[in-house]
Design an enzyme around this catalytic site. Sequence first.
Site, PDB file in Angstrom:
ATOM      1  N   TYR A  48      44.637  21.710-163.673  1.00  0.00           N
ATOM      2  CA  TYR A  48      44.249  20.986-164.504  1.00  0.00           C
ATOM      3  C   TYR A  48      45.485  19.902-164.926  1.00  0.00           C
ATOM      4  CZ  TYR A  48      42.752  19.844-169.268  1.00  0.00           C
ATOM      5  OH  TYR A  48      42.335  18.979-170.373  1.00  0.00           O
ATOM      6  N   ASN A  52      47.276  19.005-167.037  1.00  0.00           N
ATOM      7  CA  ASN A  52      48.749  19.153-167.685  1.00  0.00           C
ATOM      8  C   ASN A  52      49.483  20.807-167.209  1.00  0.00           C
ATOM      9  OD1 ASN A  52      47.433  21.456-169.237  1.00  0.00           O
ATOM     10  ND2 ASN A  52      48.512  20.988-170.850  1.00  0.00           N
ATOM     11  N   LYS A  53      48.692  21.009-165.843  1.00  0.00           N
ATOM     12  CA  LYS A  53      49.499  22.287-165.539  1.00  0.00           C
ATOM     13  C   LYS A  53      50.781  22.058-164.574  1.00  0.00           C
ATOM     14  CE  LYS A  53      46.812  25.038-167.657  1.00  0.00           C
ATOM     15  NZ  LYS A  53      45.255  25.491-167.499  1.00  0.00           N
ATOM     16  N   THR A  54      51.477  22.856-164.017  1.00  0.00           N
ATOM     17  CA  THR A  54      52.652  22.728-163.443  1.00  0.00           C
ATOM     18  C   THR A  54      52.482  21.849-162.144  1.00  0.00           C
ATOM     19  OG1 THR A  54      52.599  24.704-162.249  1.00  0.00           O
ATOM     20  CG2 THR A  54      53.638  25.053-164.434  1.00  0.00           C
ATOM     21  N   ILE A  55      51.469  21.935-161.497  1.00  0.00           N
ATOM     22  CA  ILE A  55      51.094  20.899-160.495  1.00  0.00           C
ATOM     23  C   ILE A  55      49.695  20.702-160.650  1.00  0.00           C
ATOM     24  CG2 ILE A  55      53.042  21.742-158.778  1.00  0.00           C
ATOM     25  CD1 ILE A  55      50.512  22.566-156.924  1.00  0.00           C
TER      26      ILE A  55
END
Length: 380
Positions: free
Chosen positions: A180, A182-185
């Site tokens: 998603y 804003n996830k880490t990738i």
Amino acid sequence: MKVPFFRPHIGPDEIAEVVHSLENGWLTTGPKVAQFEKNFIEYLGGGVEAVAVNSATAGLHLALEAIGIEHDDEVIVPDYTFTATAEVVRYLGGHPVLVDVDYTTMNVTAAAIEAAITNKTKAIMPVHFAGLPCNMKEIIALAKKYGLKIVEDAAHAIPTFHDGVQVGQLDTDATVFSFYANKTITTGEGGMLVTRDPMVAKRARAMRLHGFNRDAFDRFKTGKWKYDVIAPGYKYNMTDIAGALGIHQLKKAEYFLEERKRVAKRYSEGLKGLPLDLPVDAESGDQHSWHIYIVRLREDADKSRDQVFEELAQKNIMCSVHYTPLHNFTYWKNKYGLSAANFPSADRSGNNAITLPLYVEMPDQEIDYVIGSLTQILSV
Ligand SMILES: *Cc1c(COP(=O)(O)O)cnc(C)c1O
């Protein structure tokens, strides 16, 4: 100064790869998704299969379907998580049985899970909250003792390690990552189901695309048009445009981690004198992904969370709240007659948590502005 909550880090490589997809004309699941899956397996060190999907929610649904969750089955889920973890159980007619988390780690514990096991329990869904690993050694031992399956919600967990082993490689039935925005990738929207069980992988691969026994790219490659439908599947496949982003985001996962660690460390040093419970780091042998940085107001803070949140917003600092515990949402509360008294740690966390801005290449001046603003807000 204006501090955004998050800024995705998209470089020229991602842009060129997306443009390449747009120009070569293969937009849906194709060579780039296949490449991304292959790279993801290599990234985790091999020995697993990876099934790319259009969201982690889809991946969690497919994982539960593949392990055989059915009507009226019970699945143990933390109360303190995003609603998607629990909702996928309902997609299959099952019941999420919510358990409280440990206040300090914000993770579920084997003890809380064990207390919730009934003869209808089929599976456990641990969430590695904020990127801190759950005590999987204990949870895996518990699952073996009771004959339960484990599907890890690893939406926050690239890269997270437990006991020297990367999440995705633990001895569980499936692990689902989120890409998603804003996830880490990120791939904009997307997810990856990882499993060491070839039957789970095979089922998920068919069910992500209508229950076809082969996908469009496979038919294109082989020039053979025939396919069979083995079940009423879903439409959960990842596009090649998303896969193009994933290929390059994954290459930067380590750099992104180092950057998030830098920000988290600066926050932890700068905020330590304030009436806040700061996030704990992983134990030795473990690795926290630092997906998000959550502070919780202590009792000796003179202001409410909403007031602090509002004052930060007035200073142009964009925060978020992870999460409102599920027992406080209308649907879950009414459906299962939940009461806050049964979830004291999640309830207290939900009332006091603020997620601070954190992103790759966040300037020190912004971090220090957040620290300075919180210091000022909490000392008057
Ligand atoms: C983001 C998130 C999800 C859902 O991920 P999507 O890719 O948006 O479907 C599930 N669980 C947790 C804990 C999350 O943070």
